[in-house]
Design a protein around this motif. Structure first.
Motif, PDB file in Angstrom:
ATOM      1  N   ARG A 104     -18.300  -9.985   0.647  1.00 24.29           N
ATOM      2  CA  ARG A 104     -18.582 -11.090   1.619  1.00 24.29           C
ATOM      3  C   ARG A 104     -20.309 -11.335   1.309  1.00 24.29           C
ATOM      4  NH1 ARG A 104     -22.170  -8.682   5.370  1.00 24.29           N
ATOM      5  NH2 ARG A 104     -21.538  -9.826   7.076  1.00 24.29           N
ATOM      6  N   LYS A 105     -20.379 -12.289   1.719  1.00 20.86           N
ATOM      7  CA  LYS A 105     -22.381 -13.457   0.975  1.00 20.86           C
ATOM      8  C   LYS A 105     -21.178 -14.034  -0.204  1.00 20.86           C
ATOM      9  CE  LYS A 105     -24.911  -9.469   3.324  1.00 20.86           C
ATOM     10  NZ  LYS A 105     -25.960  -9.060   2.882  1.00 20.86           N
ATOM     11  N   GLY A 106     -20.909 -13.601  -0.789  1.00 24.99           N
ATOM     12  CA  GLY A 106     -20.872 -15.018  -2.497  1.00 24.99           C
ATOM     13  C   GLY A 106     -22.344 -15.026  -2.863  1.00 24.99           C
ATOM     14  N   CYS A 107     -21.875 -16.420  -3.682  1.00 23.80           N
ATOM     15  CA  CYS A 107     -22.986 -16.848  -3.988  1.00 23.80           C
ATOM     16  C   CYS A 107     -23.499 -17.495  -3.100  1.00 23.80           C
ATOM     17  CB  CYS A 107     -22.486 -17.583  -5.746  1.00 23.80           C
ATOM     18  SG  CYS A 107     -23.149 -18.353  -6.227  1.00 23.80           S
ATOM     19  N   LEU A 108     -25.714 -18.029  -3.028  1.00 24.30           N
ATOM     20  CA  LEU A 108     -25.657 -18.393  -2.367  1.00 24.30           C
ATOM     21  C   LEU A 108     -25.859 -19.861  -3.108  1.00 24.30           C
ATOM     22  CD1 LEU A 108     -28.401 -18.280  -0.906  1.00 24.30           C
ATOM     23  CD2 LEU A 108     -30.240 -18.959  -2.388  1.00 24.30           C
ATOM     24  N   PHE A 109     -25.632 -20.004  -4.291  1.00 23.16           N
ATOM     25  CA  PHE A 109     -25.437 -20.639  -5.041  1.00 23.16           C
ATOM     26  C   PHE A 109     -23.867 -22.520  -4.781  1.00 23.16           C
ATOM     27  CE2 PHE A 109     -28.278 -18.900  -8.094  1.00 23.16           C
ATOM     28  CZ  PHE A 109     -29.040 -19.023  -7.370  1.00 23.16           C
ATOM     29  N   GLY A 110     -23.082 -21.115  -4.920  1.00 24.56           N
ATOM     30  CA  GLY A 110     -21.695 -21.630  -4.716  1.00 24.56           C
ATOM     31  C   GLY A 110     -21.500 -22.111  -2.794  1.00 24.56           C
ATOM     32  N   ASN A 111     -22.333 -21.196  -2.366  1.00 25.58           N
ATOM     33  CA  ASN A 111     -22.520 -21.255  -1.112  1.00 25.58           C
ATOM     34  C   ASN A 111     -23.093 -22.482  -0.409  1.00 25.58           C
ATOM     35  OD1 ASN A 111     -20.689 -18.738  -0.419  1.00 25.58           O
ATOM     36  ND2 ASN A 111     -22.718 -17.652   0.492  1.00 25.58           N
ATOM     37  N   LEU A 112     -24.235 -22.619  -0.586  1.00 29.75           N
ATOM     38  CA  LEU A 112     -25.198 -23.954  -0.376  1.00 29.75           C
ATOM     39  C   LEU A 112     -24.023 -25.322  -1.122  1.00 29.75           C
ATOM     40  CD1 LEU A 112     -28.593 -22.487  -0.959  1.00 29.75           C
ATOM     41  CD2 LEU A 112     -27.236 -23.170   0.987  1.00 29.75           C
ATOM     42  N   GLY A 113     -23.322 -25.152  -2.041  1.00 30.05           N
ATOM     43  CA  GLY A 113     -23.441 -26.391  -2.572  1.00 30.05           C
ATOM     44  C   GLY A 113     -22.238 -27.292  -1.569  1.00 30.05           C
ATOM     45  N   ALA A 120     -24.024 -30.149  -0.009  1.00 29.01           N
ATOM     46  CA  ALA A 120     -24.280 -31.144  -1.068  1.00 29.01           C
ATOM     47  C   ALA A 120     -23.407 -32.309  -0.668  1.00 29.01           C
ATOM     48  CB  ALA A 120     -22.636 -30.168  -2.902  1.00 29.01           C
ATOM     49  N   ASP A 121     -22.710 -32.584   0.163  1.00 32.63           N
ATOM     50  CA  ASP A 121     -22.254 -33.584   0.479  1.00 32.63           C
ATOM     51  C   ASP A 121     -23.638 -34.377   1.715  1.00 32.63           C
ATOM     52  OD1 ASP A 121     -20.293 -34.200  -0.863  1.00 32.63           O
ATOM     53  OD2 ASP A 121     -18.790 -33.176   0.377  1.00 32.63           O
ATOM     54  N   GLN A 122     -24.295 -33.167   2.413  1.00 28.15           N
ATOM     55  CA  GLN A 122     -25.451 -33.921   3.362  1.00 28.15           C
ATOM     56  C   GLN A 122     -26.649 -34.375   2.739  1.00 28.15           C
ATOM     57  OE1 GLN A 122     -25.243 -30.382   6.764  1.00 28.15           O
ATOM     58  NE2 GLN A 122     -22.726 -30.516   6.339  1.00 28.15           N
ATOM     59  N   SER A 123     -27.340 -32.765   1.885  1.00 30.98           N
ATOM     60  CA  SER A 123     -28.645 -33.927   1.352  1.00 30.98           C
ATOM     61  C   SER A 123     -28.585 -33.273  -0.388  1.00 30.98           C
ATOM     62  CB  SER A 123     -29.342 -32.129   1.583  1.00 30.98           C
ATOM     63  OG  SER A 123     -30.915 -32.013   1.083  1.00 30.98           O
ATOM     64  N   GLU A 124     -28.581 -35.004  -0.842  1.00 30.54           N
ATOM     65  CA  GLU A 124     -28.989 -35.407  -2.044  1.00 30.54           C
ATOM     66  C   GLU A 124     -30.125 -34.049  -2.778  1.00 30.54           C
ATOM     67  OE1 GLU A 124     -28.376 -36.883  -5.266  1.00 30.54           O
ATOM     68  OE2 GLU A 124     -26.461 -36.303  -4.069  1.00 30.54           O
ATOM     69  N   ALA A 125     -31.265 -33.898  -1.927  1.00 33.52           N
ATOM     70  CA  ALA A 125     -32.237 -32.963  -2.252  1.00 33.52           C
ATOM     71  C   ALA A 125     -31.933 -31.171  -2.978  1.00 33.52           C
ATOM     72  CB  ALA A 125     -33.765 -32.790  -1.828  1.00 33.52           C
ATOM     73  N   PHE A 126     -30.940 -30.682  -2.096  1.00 28.79           N
ATOM     74  CA  PHE A 126     -30.242 -29.876  -2.260  1.00 28.79           C
ATOM     75  C   PHE A 126     -29.103 -29.555  -3.572  1.00 28.79           C
ATOM     76  CE2 PHE A 126     -31.758 -28.296   1.599  1.00 28.79           C
ATOM     77  CZ  PHE A 126     -31.739 -26.414   1.085  1.00 28.79           C
ATOM     78  N   ARG A 127     -28.794 -30.217  -3.584  1.00 26.57           N
ATOM     79  CA  ARG A 127     -27.675 -31.093  -4.544  1.00 26.57           C
ATOM     80  C   ARG A 127     -27.628 -30.887  -5.878  1.00 26.57           C
ATOM     81  NH1 ARG A 127     -25.208 -34.120  -8.071  1.00 26.57           N
ATOM     82  NH2 ARG A 127     -26.609 -35.325  -8.068  1.00 26.57           N
ATOM     83  N   MET A 128     -29.131 -31.853  -6.051  1.00 29.98           N
ATOM     84  CA  MET A 128     -29.697 -31.274  -7.078  1.00 29.98           C
ATOM     85  C   MET A 128     -30.870 -30.731  -7.875  1.00 29.98           C
ATOM     86  SD  MET A 128     -31.303 -36.135  -7.078  1.00 29.98           S
ATOM     87  CE  MET A 128     -31.941 -35.436  -8.039  1.00 29.98           C
ATOM     88  N   ARG A 129     -31.517 -30.144  -7.055  1.00 30.04           N
ATOM     89  CA  ARG A 129     -31.551 -28.737  -7.277  1.00 30.04           C
ATOM     90  C   ARG A 129     -30.311 -28.131  -7.135  1.00 30.04           C
ATOM     91  NH1 ARG A 129     -33.695 -26.133 -10.092  1.00 30.04           N
ATOM     92  NH2 ARG A 129     -34.572 -24.179  -9.511  1.00 30.04           N
ATOM     93  N   LEU A 130     -29.403 -27.220  -6.982  1.00 30.67           N
ATOM     94  CA  LEU A 130     -28.880 -26.386  -7.546  1.00 30.67           C
ATOM     95  C   LEU A 130     -27.376 -26.717  -7.950  1.00 30.67           C
ATOM     96  CD1 LEU A 130     -27.097 -26.322  -3.312  1.00 30.67           C
ATOM     97  CD2 LEU A 130     -27.897 -24.936  -4.894  1.00 30.67           C
ATOM     98  N   GLU A 131     -27.535 -28.306  -8.999  1.00 37.06           N
ATOM     99  CA  GLU A 131     -26.875 -28.533 -10.069  1.00 37.06           C
ATOM    100  C   GLU A 131     -27.613 -28.688 -10.644  1.00 37.06           C
ATOM    101  OE1 GLU A 131     -24.650 -30.751 -12.904  1.00 37.06           O
ATOM    102  OE2 GLU A 131     -24.569 -29.523 -10.798  1.00 37.06           O
ATOM    103  N   GLU A 132     -28.829 -28.462 -10.725  1.00 41.34           N
ATOM    104  CA  GLU A 132     -30.676 -28.237 -11.524  1.00 41.34           C
ATOM    105  C   GLU A 132     -29.741 -26.731 -12.250  1.00 41.34           C
ATOM    106  OE1 GLU A 132     -33.956 -28.956 -10.574  1.00 41.34           O
ATOM    107  OE2 GLU A 132     -34.020 -31.269 -10.761  1.00 41.34           O
TER     108      GLU A 132
END
Length: 216
Positions: A107-116, A120-132
């Motif tokens: 269960r739960k998985g990877c925080l970065f993958g889950n949030l991505g 990623a299509d809703q928040s540019e701020a999140f997309r950019m930070r996760l990509e970093e």
């Protein structure tokens, strides 16, 4: 209470909020995780939340930073362990991650993958930070692969950056598949194919393999 004790308590409260954020976001997702629920889990008032975070988005981004620092440090600890050859260090890192996911019942998985997937299509701020964060993962893995090449454990003509990206992308896909299947098989497939096939190619096998596609 002394200023030092106040400062110490303040740091502890912020850390507790971020840790609660990691746990709840992994469990429910960012959009389904409310501020009130986070506050209740820690036992603090809303004023404490806004003392540390400007908004829920700011909190979420700081959760990413908090979790990234922990996970990237763990990756570095494995990859810098000179008791093992470079590829064995990388394998041990992923094996530990597999055991962690197994202990959580897949269960739960990877925080970065889950949030991505969620943001990623809703928040540019999140997309950019996760990509970093993911680029930093890839950079560390690529450094390990270059070390393996230098030691003669991996074909020197492989593009280490590209191979590191493939490794990371394969892992994130395996974790996603694991959450759906709710079993170890996707993780087992990743370990076997990555370390017994892709990264086990020796220099003597080079002539039998096709040339890599050029980058675009």
């Amino acid at each position: 209470m002394s200023a030092e004790r106040v400062a110490r308590a303040s740091v502890t409260t912020r850390t507790d909020l971020l840790a609660a954020g990691v746990s709840l976001i992994l469990e429910k997702g960012y959009n389904q995780c409310g501020i009130d629920e986070i506050l209740k889990s820690v036992g603090v008032h809303k004023g404490s939340f806004y003392h540390f975070f400007k908004s829920k988005e700011d909190f979420g981004l700081q959760v990413v930073d908090y979790y990234a620092e922990y996970r990237l440090t763990n990756l570095a600890d494995h990859l810098n362990d000179e008791d093992y050859p470079p590829l064995e260090r990388l394998r041990r890192f992923f094996e530990e991650a597999c055991r962690r996911h197994q202990s959580l019942g897949y269960r739960k998985g990877c925080l970065f993958g889950n949030l991505g997937q969620e943001l990623a299509d809703q928040s540019e701020a999140f997309r950019m930070r996760l990509e970093e964060v993911l680029v930093e993962y890839r950079r560390k893995i690529a450094c390990c692969l270059r070390e393996a090449q230098k030691a003669g454990g991996l074909r020197a003509d492989f593009d280490a950056d590209r191979l590191a990206g493939f490794c990371l992308n394969s892992w994130e896909g395996a974790v996603l598949r694991m959450k759906v299947a709710k079993n170890f098989e996707p993780l087992e497939d990743f370990l076997f194919l990555m370390f017994e096939t892709v990264l086990k190619t020796s220099p003597t096998d080079a002539a039998s393999l096709p040339e890599p596609c050029p980058r675009r």
